[in-house]
Design a protein around this motif. Structure first.
Motif, PDB file in Angstrom:
ATOM      1  N   HIS A  73       0.831  -1.201   0.000  1.00  0.00           N
ATOM      2  CA  HIS A  73       0.000   0.000   0.000  1.00  0.00           C
ATOM      3  C   HIS A  73       0.870   1.259   0.000  1.00  0.00           C
ATOM      4  O   HIS A  73       0.557   2.242  -0.685  1.00  0.00           O
ATOM      5  N   MET A  74       1.960   1.239   0.741  1.00  0.00           N
ATOM      6  CA  MET A  74       2.847   2.395   0.786  1.00  0.00           C
ATOM      7  C   MET A  74       3.487   2.661  -0.574  1.00  0.00           C
ATOM      8  O   MET A  74       3.620   3.820  -0.995  1.00  0.00           O
ATOM      9  N   ALA A  75       3.867   1.615  -1.274  1.00  0.00           N
ATOM     10  CA  ALA A  75       4.454   1.796  -2.601  1.00  0.00           C
ATOM     11  C   ALA A  75       3.471   2.503  -3.532  1.00  0.00           C
ATOM     12  O   ALA A  75       3.860   3.381  -4.318  1.00  0.00           O
ATOM     13  N   ALA A  76       2.198   2.119  -3.436  1.00  0.00           N
ATOM     14  CA  ALA A  76       1.173   2.766  -4.260  1.00  0.00           C
ATOM     15  C   ALA A  76       0.989   4.227  -3.858  1.00  0.00           C
ATOM     16  O   ALA A  76       0.830   5.111  -4.717  1.00  0.00           O
ATOM     17  N   LEU A  77       1.035   4.506  -2.541  1.00  0.00           N
ATOM     18  CA  LEU A  77       0.891   5.882  -2.073  1.00  0.00           C
ATOM     19  C   LEU A  77       2.066   6.750  -2.528  1.00  0.00           C
ATOM     20  O   LEU A  77       1.880   7.915  -2.928  1.00  0.00           O
ATOM     21  N   ILE A  78       3.267   6.197  -2.476  1.00  0.00           N
ATOM     22  CA  ILE A  78       4.446   6.953  -2.903  1.00  0.00           C
ATOM     23  C   ILE A  78       4.348   7.303  -4.379  1.00  0.00           C
ATOM     24  O   ILE A  78       4.616   8.437  -4.795  1.00  0.00           O
ATOM     25  N   GLU A  79       3.942   6.332  -5.189  1.00  0.00           N
ATOM     26  CA  GLU A  79       3.819   6.577  -6.623  1.00  0.00           C
ATOM     27  C   GLU A  79       2.748   7.623  -6.914  1.00  0.00           C
ATOM     28  O   GLU A  79       2.950   8.519  -7.749  1.00  0.00           O
ATOM     29  N   ALA A  80       1.631   7.537  -6.215  1.00  0.00           N
ATOM     30  CA  ALA A  80       0.559   8.515  -6.415  1.00  0.00           C
ATOM     31  C   ALA A  80       1.019   9.910  -6.013  1.00  0.00           C
ATOM     32  O   ALA A  80       0.727  10.904  -6.694  1.00  0.00           O
ATOM     33  N   GLU A  81       1.747  10.006  -4.899  1.00  0.00           N
ATOM     34  CA  GLU A  81       2.226  11.305  -4.437  1.00  0.00           C
ATOM     35  C   GLU A  81       3.299  11.852  -5.374  1.00  0.00           C
ATOM     36  O   GLU A  81       3.382  13.064  -5.617  1.00  0.00           O
ATOM     37  N   ARG A  82       4.137  10.965  -5.924  1.00  0.00           N
ATOM     38  CA  ARG A  82       5.145  11.403  -6.894  1.00  0.00           C
ATOM     39  C   ARG A  82       4.478  12.014  -8.121  1.00  0.00           C
ATOM     40  O   ARG A  82       4.897  13.071  -8.626  1.00  0.00           O
ATOM     41  N   GLU A  83       3.435  11.357  -8.620  1.00  0.00           N
ATOM     42  CA  GLU A  83       2.723  11.876  -9.788  1.00  0.00           C
ATOM     43  C   GLU A  83       2.094  13.231  -9.480  1.00  0.00           C
ATOM     44  O   GLU A  83       2.095  14.142 -10.319  1.00  0.00           O
ATOM     45  N   ARG A  84       1.566  13.377  -8.265  1.00  0.00           N
ATOM     46  CA  ARG A  84       0.969  14.662  -7.886  1.00  0.00           C
ATOM     47  C   ARG A  84       2.024  15.762  -7.849  1.00  0.00           C
ATOM     48  O   ARG A  84       1.792  16.889  -8.305  1.00  0.00           O
ATOM     49  N   CYS A  85       3.204  15.439  -7.293  1.00  0.00           N
ATOM     50  CA  CYS A  85       4.273  16.424  -7.229  1.00  0.00           C
ATOM     51  C   CYS A  85       4.777  16.808  -8.616  1.00  0.00           C
ATOM     52  O   CYS A  85       5.061  17.976  -8.889  1.00  0.00           O
ATOM     53  N   GLU A  86       4.876  15.820  -9.492  1.00  0.00           N
ATOM     54  CA  GLU A  86       5.299  16.100 -10.861  1.00  0.00           C
ATOM     55  C   GLU A  86       4.301  17.012 -11.558  1.00  0.00           C
ATOM     56  O   GLU A  86       4.669  17.887 -12.339  1.00  0.00           O
ATOM     57  N   ARG A  87       3.046  16.832 -11.260  1.00  0.00           N
ATOM     58  CA  ARG A  87       1.993  17.599 -11.933  1.00  0.00           C
ATOM     59  C   ARG A  87       1.854  19.003 -11.359  1.00  0.00           C
ATOM     60  O   ARG A  87       1.659  19.977 -12.093  1.00  0.00           O
ATOM     61  N   LEU A  88       1.992  19.128 -10.033  1.00  0.00           N
ATOM     62  CA  LEU A  88       1.727  20.410  -9.373  1.00  0.00           C
ATOM     63  C   LEU A  88       2.989  21.119  -8.889  1.00  0.00           C
ATOM     64  O   LEU A  88       2.910  22.246  -8.392  1.00  0.00           O
ATOM     65  N   GLY A  89       4.107  20.427  -9.005  1.00  0.00           N
ATOM     66  CA  GLY A  89       5.359  21.070  -8.609  1.00  0.00           C
ATOM     67  C   GLY A  89       5.631  21.052  -7.116  1.00  0.00           C
ATOM     68  O   GLY A  89       6.360  21.914  -6.608  1.00  0.00           O
ATOM     69  N   GLY A  90       5.068  20.088  -6.373  1.00  0.00           N
ATOM     70  CA  GLY A  90       5.298  20.010  -4.934  1.00  0.00           C
ATOM     71  C   GLY A  90       6.623  19.332  -4.601  1.00  0.00           C
ATOM     72  O   GLY A  90       7.359  18.879  -5.482  1.00  0.00           O
ATOM     73  N   ARG A  91       6.909  19.255  -3.311  1.00  0.00           N
ATOM     74  CA  ARG A  91       8.148  18.630  -2.832  1.00  0.00           C
ATOM     75  C   ARG A  91       7.761  17.433  -1.960  1.00  0.00           C
ATOM     76  O   ARG A  91       6.817  17.501  -1.172  1.00  0.00           O
ATOM     77  N   LEU A  92       8.524  16.369  -2.083  1.00  0.00           N
ATOM     78  CA  LEU A  92       8.202  15.116  -1.402  1.00  0.00           C
ATOM     79  C   LEU A  92       9.470  14.530  -0.786  1.00  0.00           C
ATOM     80  O   LEU A  92      10.483  14.383  -1.474  1.00  0.00           O
ATOM     81  N   CYS A  93       9.378  14.176   0.483  1.00  0.00           N
ATOM     82  CA  CYS A  93      10.510  13.535   1.158  1.00  0.00           C
ATOM     83  C   CYS A  93      10.119  12.146   1.644  1.00  0.00           C
ATOM     84  O   CYS A  93       8.962  11.896   2.010  1.00  0.00           O
TER      85      CYS A  93
END
Length: 372
Positions: free
Chosen positions: A221-241
């Motif tokens: 589940h975490m792997a799916a969440l990370i991928e979803a958050e990565r796509e959101r950051c790529e689209r909106l320009g956010g930062r992810l740690c």
């Protein structure tokens, strides 16, 4: 054509799913009443039933059922204890059937099947007690109708024939009640099985997303969440740690104090971490004593400070693990590697960097937080 038909059905039954079912059932009952009215009209045409009393009965019968339909379609039925209005509809139909029996003369035998259809109408929705009460009502109504017509028209309603009819009803109605009881038990069993199945499916779904020991998100589940958050950051320009967290010398804890103590350590850490982290952060059990922390909309400096605070809280924790004098509360520490996901970087690459940072924390003596 299909669109027009769907629009007509929506207009007749409404939009609410439950009300649609109730309106459809009432419409079926209206159809049965219309069929009965046609049968009585046929008896009038054959000279076996009086025209004006039958006409009045038809108006009352169809008007009453139209009233039930209007109550359901308007939503007025929702103010009733039984929004389906099944019992009132059946009681009304039985009363109309008893009057029809009195008017049908030599054609009255056709009323019995309709009466049984009315009782069968509620078998799948009413309780056995309700069916028994309606069966008793049918017995009283038709018994009274038979007794009255024996007095008023003995040439047609001969006492011995009416007594035989009454015996038939008296035998059939208990059978209907017994069938209602069996269907009710079957309905309860199916409802129980459905509830158990829903609980099992919910449990399976929970296990598919959660770690059973800690209650945290699991690796998949975490792997799916990370991928979803990565796509959101790529689209909106956010930062992810991301941070990889590891409990120091966990194998020694298991070997020295036993696996139950190790499990308590994992559970206590998960609870402490969830209390310390932000509501937007997501912590998952990545495997064994290793955890993954997802920190959306967080620069690397803030992420490292957040993990450092968690490390400090963990260092201060103590776990009770025995009742003996020598079993002092157990302390443990945490090492972590923190990274910020770079634009265009795959999560697996960022996680590999976090693993290397964690390795450096271990090499520096553990109980450290290193950014990569």
């Amino acid at each position: 054509m299909n669109h027009r038909m769907e629009s007509l059905v929506d207009w007749l039954l409404g939009d609410d799913p439950r009300q649609r079912v109730r309106a459809a059932r009432c419409g079926l009952a209206c159809g049965l009443m219309l069929y009965s009215a046609a049968g009585m009209t046929y008896l009038v045409l054959m000279g076996m039933a009086p025209p004006w009393p039958v006409a009045a009965l038809v108006v009352v019968g169809l008007g009453g059922m139209a009233g039930f339909y209007a109550a359901i379609r308007s939503g007025a039925n929702l103010r009733c204890a039984d929004p389906s209005l099944t019992v009132p509809q059946m009681a009304f139909a039985l009363a109309i059937g008893a009057v029809a029996y009195m008017l049908a003369g030599r054609g009255r035998g056709a009323v019995f099947p309709i009466m049984m259809v009315i009782l069968m109408f509620g078998l799948y929705s009413l309780t056995p007690r309700q069916v028994r009460r309606l069966s008793l009502l049918a017995l009283l109504l038709f018994g009274s109708a038979m007794a009255l017509m024996v007095q008023l028209s003995p040439a047609i309603y001969r006492p011995e024939v009416e007594f035989a009819h009454f015996l038939v009803i008296a035998i059939m109605l208990p059978a209907v009640s017994m069938l209602a009881g069996q269907l009710s038990r079957l309905r309860d069993r199916l409802r129980s099985q459905k509830a158990e199945l829903q609980d099992a499916l919910a449990r399976i779904q929970e296990l598919a997303h959660r770690d059973e020991l800690t209650g945290l998100a699991n690796r998949r589940h975490m792997a799916a969440l990370i991928e979803a958050e990565r796509e959101r950051c790529e689209r909106l320009g956010g930062r992810l740690c991301l941070a990889v967290l590891d409990i120091d010398r966990f194998k020694r804890i298991n070997d020295t104090h036993g696996h139950p103590t190790g499990d308590r350590v994992l559970g206590a850490f998960a609870k402490e971490a969830q209390a310390a982290l932000r509501s937007t952060d997501v912590l998952a059990r990545w495997g064994g004593e290793e955890f993954m922390l997802l920190m959306p909309d967080t620069p690397i400096t803030a992420a490292r400070l957040s993990v450092e605070r968690l490390r400090t809280r963990v260092e201060a924790m103590r776990i009770e693990h025995g009742a003996g004098r020598d079993n002092a509360p157990l302390a443990f520490t945490l090492s972590a590697g923190v990274v910020e996901l770079q634009r265009g970087e795959r999560p697996v690459e960022a996680i590999a960097r976090a693993d290397r940072a964690l390795y450096q924390a271990k090499q520096q003596g553990r109980n450290k937080v290193v950014s990569g």
